[in-house]
Motif scaffolding. Structure first.
Motif, PDB file in Angstrom:
ATOM      1  N   GLU A 115      27.490  22.020  18.492  1.00 39.25           N
ATOM      2  CA  GLU A 115      27.436  20.701  17.855  1.00 39.25           C
ATOM      3  C   GLU A 115      26.995  20.809  16.398  1.00 39.25           C
ATOM      4  O   GLU A 115      27.530  20.110  15.520  1.00 39.25           O
ATOM      5  N   LYS A 168      28.029  10.924  19.016  1.00 43.91           N
ATOM      6  CA  LYS A 168      26.874  11.747  19.386  1.00 43.91           C
ATOM      7  C   LYS A 168      26.168  12.292  18.157  1.00 43.91           C
ATOM      8  O   LYS A 168      24.927  12.332  18.101  1.00 43.91           O
ATOM      9  N   TYR A 184      22.372  11.405  16.682  1.00 42.46           N
ATOM     10  CA  TYR A 184      21.457  12.513  16.443  1.00 42.46           C
ATOM     11  C   TYR A 184      20.922  12.462  15.009  1.00 42.46           C
ATOM     12  O   TYR A 184      19.709  12.595  14.779  1.00 42.46           O
TER      13      TYR A 184
END
Length: 206
Positions: free
Chosen positions: A152, A165, A169
């Motif tokens: 990621e 996502k 974050y």
């Protein structure tokens, strides 16, 4: 949280103008700052570049995908270099170097790692943001990094838009950094006021 995600300089400038209005009218001018990079490692001839810059004040978060910016944003440079604000970061040495090489030096950058350490873990030289946020804000932050690994992190330089996502974050990192420093600042000033005024001068002991 109110999050603005953009790669447009005009949108960044508009966010900064509003931020300055609110910060200039507040007593404590604290801005959370975090930076994501285009690689996890660098070499002498292949330095890290900023991919995403996150700024936070109050509940407002800017997630600036600077790696794919449409043009330069002089307003951001002036904002970061200005003397009026305290920029709070976490493990800031690399952030400062990367931003400096990108022509975005930060004038008044504070490293939370140099300000506070969990007294229950005084044997640890450094702690992660999630550990500090868990202790200062809420136990919920214990899991703030879960499910976000090397794969990621290698996606910050991908073409926009970033996945949901990643936005969550990035925004959570920026907010946690801001809120931890804000609370530490309140605690410090509160303790100072106790020492400044002796017990005899205080009318109450609570």
């Amino acid at each position: 949280m109110k999050v603005r995600y953009t790669n447009m300089a005009s949108s960044v400038e508009a966010w900064l103008v509003k931020a300055e209005e609110i910060l200039d009218a507040s007593g404590r001018k604290i801005v959370g700052l975090d930076v994501k990079y285009d690689k996890t490692r660098e070499s002498y001839n292949n330095k890290k570049k900023p991919t995403v810059i996150q700024l936070c004040y109050g509940n407002d978060v800017l997630v600036y995908h600077i790696y794919h910016a449409d043009e330069n944003c002089p307003k951001l440079r002036d904002f970061l270099w200005g003397w009026r604000y305290i920029f709070a970061g976490f493990c800031t040495a690399e952030d400062k170097n990367v931003l400096g090489r990108a022509g975005l030096p930060v004038h008044n950058l504070k490293d939370i790692q140099q300000v506070w350490r969990d007294p229950k873990k005084s044997w640890k030289r450094t702690e992660g943001l999630k550990d500090v946020a868990r202790a200062i804000i809420d136990p919920y932050y214990e899991n703030m990094k879960d499910g976000f690994g090397k794969k990621e992190h290698n996606m910050w330089a991908n073409a926009p838009p970033l996945p949901e996502k990643h936005l969550e974050y990035a925004a959570r990192d920026a907010y946690a950094t801001y809120e931890v420093y804000r609370r530490l600042d309140v605690y410090e000033r509160g303790f100072f006021s106790l020492y400044k005024y002796s017990e005899k001068k205080r009318s109450r002991d609570w």
